[in-house]
Scaffold this motif. Structure first.
Motif, short mmCIF file in Angstrom:
data_model
loop_
_atom_site.label_atom_id
_atom_site.label_comp_id
_atom_site.label_asym_id
_atom_site.label_seq_id
_atom_site.Cartn_x
_atom_site.Cartn_y
_atom_site.Cartn_z
N GLY A 50 0.80 -1.23 0.00
CA GLY A 50 0.00 0.00 0.00
C GLY A 50 0.82 1.27 0.00
N PHE A 51 2.11 1.17 -0.37
CA PHE A 51 2.98 2.35 -0.35
C PHE A 51 2.36 3.53 -1.09
CE2 PHE A 51 7.64 0.85 0.38
CZ PHE A 51 7.24 0.10 1.47
N LYS A 52 2.51 4.70 -0.50
CA LYS A 52 2.13 5.96 -1.16
C LYS A 52 3.38 6.63 -1.73
CE LYS A 52 -1.92 5.53 0.91
NZ LYS A 52 -2.61 4.39 0.32
N ALA A 53 4.55 6.21 -1.23
CA ALA A 53 5.80 6.84 -1.67
C ALA A 53 6.92 5.81 -1.64
CB ALA A 53 6.15 8.00 -0.73
N TYR A 54 7.90 6.01 -2.52
CA TYR A 54 9.12 5.21 -2.49
C TYR A 54 10.28 6.18 -2.62
CZ TYR A 54 12.80 2.00 -4.23
OH TYR A 54 13.97 1.31 -4.43
N ARG A 55 11.12 6.20 -1.57
CA ARG A 55 12.28 7.07 -1.63
C ARG A 55 13.48 6.27 -2.12
NH1 ARG A 55 16.84 8.04 2.68
NH2 ARG A 55 17.94 9.71 1.65
N PHE A 56 14.03 6.66 -3.25
CA PHE A 56 15.24 6.00 -3.77
C PHE A 56 16.20 7.07 -4.26
CE2 PHE A 56 14.17 6.78 -8.21
CZ PHE A 56 12.78 6.80 -8.22
N SER A 57 17.46 6.68 -4.47
CA SER A 57 18.40 7.66 -4.98
C SER A 57 18.77 7.35 -6.41
CB SER A 57 19.66 7.72 -4.11
OG SER A 57 20.52 6.64 -4.38
N LEU A 101 25.04 -15.87 -3.98
CA LEU A 101 23.89 -15.08 -4.47
C LEU A 101 22.58 -15.85 -4.45
CD1 LEU A 101 25.52 -13.13 -7.43
CD2 LEU A 101 24.95 -12.29 -5.16
N LYS A 102 22.63 -17.15 -4.22
CA LYS A 102 21.43 -17.99 -4.11
C LYS A 102 20.41 -17.67 -5.21
CE LYS A 102 21.53 -19.17 0.71
NZ LYS A 102 20.81 -19.01 1.95
N THR A 103 19.12 -17.49 -4.81
CA THR A 103 18.10 -17.28 -5.85
C THR A 103 17.78 -15.81 -6.06
OG1 THR A 103 16.31 -17.29 -4.23
CG2 THR A 103 16.95 -19.43 -5.16
N LEU A 104 18.11 -14.97 -5.10
CA LEU A 104 17.70 -13.56 -5.09
C LEU A 104 16.18 -13.39 -5.08
CD1 LEU A 104 20.39 -12.08 -7.50
CD2 LEU A 104 20.11 -11.41 -5.12
N ASP A 105 15.48 -14.46 -4.78
CA ASP A 105 14.01 -14.37 -4.69
C ASP A 105 13.60 -13.46 -3.55
OD1 ASP A 105 13.68 -16.03 -6.80
OD2 ASP A 105 13.13 -17.82 -5.63
N ARG A 106 12.41 -12.91 -3.66
CA ARG A 106 11.86 -12.02 -2.63
C ARG A 106 10.88 -12.79 -1.74
NH1 ARG A 106 15.80 -9.43 -5.24
NH2 ARG A 106 15.35 -7.26 -5.72
N TYR A 107 10.92 -12.53 -0.44
CA TYR A 107 9.97 -13.12 0.51
C TYR A 107 9.38 -12.01 1.38
CZ TYR A 107 11.95 -17.65 -0.68
OH TYR A 107 12.37 -18.77 -1.36
N ARG A 108 8.11 -12.13 1.69
CA ARG A 108 7.46 -11.15 2.56
C ARG A 108 7.77 -11.49 4.02
NH1 ARG A 108 4.69 -12.70 -1.70
NH2 ARG A 108 3.44 -11.25 -2.94
N LYS A 109 8.39 -10.55 4.74
CA LYS A 109 8.65 -10.78 6.18
C LYS A 109 7.35 -10.53 6.95
CE LYS A 109 13.38 -8.96 5.78
NZ LYS A 109 14.39 -8.04 6.29
N ASP A 110 7.33 -10.91 8.22
CA ASP A 110 6.16 -10.62 9.06
C ASP A 110 5.90 -9.11 9.08
OD1 ASP A 110 6.02 -13.28 9.56
OD2 ASP A 110 6.58 -13.17 11.70
N SER A 111 6.96 -8.34 9.09
CA SER A 111 6.81 -6.87 9.11
C SER A 111 6.11 -6.35 7.84
CB SER A 111 8.16 -6.18 9.29
OG SER A 111 9.05 -6.56 8.26
N PHE A 112 6.23 -7.07 6.75
CA PHE A 112 5.56 -6.71 5.49
C PHE A 112 4.05 -6.69 5.71
CE2 PHE A 112 3.42 -7.76 1.57
CZ PHE A 112 4.18 -7.27 0.51
N TYR A 113 3.53 -7.78 6.28
CA TYR A 113 2.08 -7.89 6.49
C TYR A 113 1.60 -6.87 7.53
CZ TYR A 113 2.74 -12.27 3.99
OH TYR A 113 3.07 -13.20 3.04
N TRP A 114 2.45 -6.68 8.54
CA TRP A 114 2.11 -5.70 9.58
C TRP A 114 2.05 -4.28 9.01
CZ3 TRP A 114 5.51 -1.82 11.14
CH2 TRP A 114 5.02 -1.00 12.18
N TYR A 115 3.07 -3.91 8.21
CA TYR A 115 3.13 -2.54 7.66
C TYR A 115 1.96 -2.29 6.71
CZ TYR A 115 5.55 1.81 6.24
OH TYR A 115 5.89 3.12 6.00
N LYS A 116 1.58 -3.34 6.00
CA LYS A 116 0.43 -3.25 5.09
C LYS A 116 -0.82 -2.82 5.88
CE LYS A 116 -2.24 -6.09 2.00
NZ LYS A 116 -2.33 -7.26 1.18
N LYS A 117 -0.97 -3.41 7.07
CA LYS A 117 -2.14 -3.04 7.90
C LYS A 117 -2.01 -1.62 8.44
CE LYS A 117 -2.29 -7.03 10.37
NZ LYS A 117 -2.46 -7.62 11.67
N VAL A 118 -0.80 -1.25 8.79
CA VAL A 118 -0.57 0.11 9.29
C VAL A 118 -1.00 1.12 8.22
CG1 VAL A 118 1.22 1.81 9.90
CG2 VAL A 118 1.34 -0.52 10.81
#
Ligand code: BGP
Length: 465
Positions: free
Chosen positions: A67-74, A441-458
Motif C-alpha cells: 500500500g505504499f504511497k511513496a518510495y524514496r530512492f536515490s 547469491l542464491k536465488t535472489l528471490d523475494r519473501y514477505r517478512k512478518d513486518s511486510f504484512y504488519w506494515y500493510k495493515k498500518v
C-alpha cells in the motif's frame, strides 16, 4: 487525544542506488567511489546487491501490495553521467524513467535523493567535494535530473546525510583528505561548505525550473542529550547539537552558519573560505520541507580534554571531540543486535525541536532496525523485533503530530534488504527479504517478512494499527 495522521500522509520506505541496484558497471554506468573503494573485509561487493536494477518491477509490485504511497530512492550519478560531467548515458536516463513510471503506475510517489554517498569515481579522482568545481558538477547533475524527470517527480532530496559525511566520512568511505593537508578540520569544513553551496543552488534551480515541485535536504537529525544535569554536560550537548544537527538545518533553511559552529571553527582556524557569490547563493535556496533520517539519539558529557569516549564510533555517533564533548553510552536505552541504541521517545523530542526551530513540514526519510534476519524453511521471516521498533517509532510520530508538528510522510529504511554501508548483507532492514548471503547469491528471490504484512495493515488503517 491523539490527532490522526493526515489523509495525504506519505507512507513508504527508502533505499539508495549503490546499496540496492547492483548492475554497478552495466548498461554504461561508470563506477562510483563506492565501486572502487575496498569493501570492509568479509562483506559483499556492490556488483549485484539486491539486483533491484533488474527486478524493480517485482519490487515495486510488492511495495504496492503493502500500500505504499511513496518510495524514496536515490539516483546513481555515475549511471546518468558515467564520468560525473560530460556525456549523458541514455540507458541510465531510461532506467530511472522506467522506475519512476513504474512507481506512478501504482500510485506511488517517487521521492528522489540526488546524492547518496556515491560520487562518480572520475570526480572522486578529481578531489570529490574538496574540489571547488564540485558545486558546478552537482548543479549540472541536478539540472539533468530536473529536466528529465521533473515533469513527473514532485519530491526531491538533495544530499543524504551530509552531516554524517562531514562527521564520520571515512566510515562511509567518502570524504577524503588530500595528502599533505595541514589543517584537517578546515579541509573537512571546506568540503562541507561546497556541499552546502551546491545544495542551496540545486534548491534554487529546482524552484526556478519546477515551480510545483518540493525540495529539501536529508540530513541525519537526532537530538543530543546531556549525560547528566551538570551545566557543563548540558553545554556539551548544546555544542554537539549545533555541530551535528543545527549547522545543517540553519544553513539549508536560513542560509547562515550556526554561530556556535562558526565560533568553534574560528578557534581552530578552520572557517571555510567563501567565494564571491556564496553568501547570496546560500540564502537563495529554501527548502519546502525537511527530510531527515533518524535512528537514535546521542548522549554526551563535558570534554575532559581528550577524545576518549565509551561509544564505538560508527556513522551514527561520532567519536568525542577534545575540548567540545565526550560521547557517552546512554544506560537507559536498549540496543539493537548491532549495538545501535533504540530511542523512540527521542524521535518525538527530535521532531518537536526541529519544528519549533524551523516551522517546516517534515518527511522521515529513514528510520529502522538492522538485524540478522532468518528465512525459515517454509519461506517466512519472523521479525517481531522490527515490528516493535517501527510501531514504537510510528507511535511517536503520531504524538509529535498531536503536539502540532507538521508531518508529511514516513519512509523507513529499507523497502527491501540491501547492502549495509559497512556491514554487508548480514545487516538487514527490509520489509522484503532478499534471498542471498554475503557471497552466495542464491536465488535472489523475494519473501514477505512478518513486518511486510504488519506494515500493510498500518498503511491501510492510516497508522492506527
Ligand atoms: C544511514 C544511511 C543509509 C543506511 C543506514 C543504515 O546512515 O543513509 O545508507 O545504510 O544508515 O546504516 P547501516 O547500513 O550501516 O546499518
Amino acid at each position: 487525544n491523539l490527532k490522526p495522521f493526515p489523509q495525504t500522509f506519505l507512507w513508504g520506505a527508502s533505499t539508495s542506488a549503490y546499496q540496492v541496484e547492483g548492475a554497478n558497471l552495466i548498461d554504461g554506468k561508470g563506477p562510483s567511489c563506492q565501486d572502487v573503494k575496498q569493501v570492509p573485509e568479509g562483506t559483499s561487493d556492490l556488483t549485484v546487491c539486491a539486483d533491484h536494477y533488474h527486478r524493480y518491477k517485482e519490487d515495486i509490485a510488492l511495495m504496492a501490495e503493502m500500500g505504499f504511497k511513496a518510495y524514496r530512492f536515490s539516483i546513481s550519478w555515475s549511471r546518468i553521467l558515467p564520468e560525473g560531467t560530460g556525456d549523458v548515458n541514455p540507458k541510465g536516463i531510461e532506467f530511472y524513467n522506467n522506475l519512476i513510471n513504474e512507481c506512478l503506475s501504482h500510485n506511488i510517489q517517487p521521492i528522489i535523493t540526488m546524492f547518496h554517498f556515491d560520487m562518480p569515481a572520475k570526480l572522486d579522482e578529481r578531489g570529490s567535494w574538496s574540489n571547488r568545481e564540485s558545486v558546478d558538477w552537482f548543479v549540472n547533475f541536478a539540472r539533468i535530473l530536473f529536466e528529465n524527470y521533473g515533469d513527473r517527480v514532485k519530491y526531491w532530496l538533495t544530499i543524504n546525510e551530509q552531516n554524517v559525511l562531514t562527521l564520520s566520512g571515512p566510515v562511509i568511505g567518502t570524504l577524503h583528505i588530500p595528502e599533505g593537508c595541514t589543517n584537517e578540520l578546515k579541509e573537512i569544513y571546506q568540503q562541507n561548505h561546497h556541499m552546502l553551496v551546491a545544495q542551496a543552488k540545486a534548491m534554487a534551480l529546482c524552484h526556478e525550473l519546477l515551480p510545483d515541485a518540493k525540495i529539501g535536504p536529508a540530513p541525519n537529525i537526532s537530538l543530543v542529550y546531556p549525560a547528566s544535569c551538570k551545566p557543563e554536560d548540558v553545554q556539551a550537548a548544546q555544542n554537539f547539537n549545533a555541530l551535528r544537527n543545527w549547522l545543517y538545518l540553519d544553513m539549508s533553511v536560513y542560509g547562515v552558519y550556526n554561530n556556535l559552529v562558526w565560533a568553534y571553527l574560528e578557534e581552530h582556524d578552520a572557517c571555510p573560505e567563501f567565494m564571491p557569490g556564496d553568501e547570496e547563493a546560500l540564502k537563495s535556496g529554501h527548502p519546502d520541507f525537511i527530510g531527515f533520517n533518524y535512528y537514535n539519539t546521542a548522549t554526551v558529557a563535558a570534554s575532559d580534554g581528550t577524545e576518549i569516549s565509551d561509544v564505538h564510533a560508527d556513522q551514527q555517533n561520532a567519536q568525542g571531540i577534545a575540548g567540545l564533548y565526550r560521547a557517552f553510552r546512554n544506560p537507559n536505552l536498549p540496543k539493537t543486535e548491532f549495538g545501535w541504541e533504540i530511542d523512540p521517545m527521542g524521535f518525538r523530542a527530535t521532531i518537536r525541536e526541529m519544528y519549533s526551530r524551523y516551522r517546516l513540514p517534515m518527511i522521515v526519510t529513514e528510520n529502522g532496525l538492522g538485524a540478522y534476519d532468518k528465512l525459515t524453511e517454509d519461506g517466512k521471516v519472523h521479525d517481531s523485533y522490527r515490528i516493535k521498533y517501527l510501531r514504537d517509532h510510528i507511535e511517536q510520530v503520531q504524538l509529535a503530530i498531536t503536539d502540532g508538528c507538521e508531518m508529511l510522510g514516513y519512509c523507513p529504511w529499507s523497502a527491501l534488504d540491501l547492502i549495509s554501508t559497512h556491514e554487508g548483507m548480514v545487516k538487514r532492514y527490509g520489509f522484503i527479504y532478499v534471498d542471498r548471503d554475503e557471497f552466495d547469491l542464491k536465488t535472489l528471490d523475494r519473501y514477505r517478512k512478518d513486518s511486510f504484512y504488519w506494515y500493510k495493515k498500518v498503511i491501510a488503517s492510516n497508522g492506527s494499527d
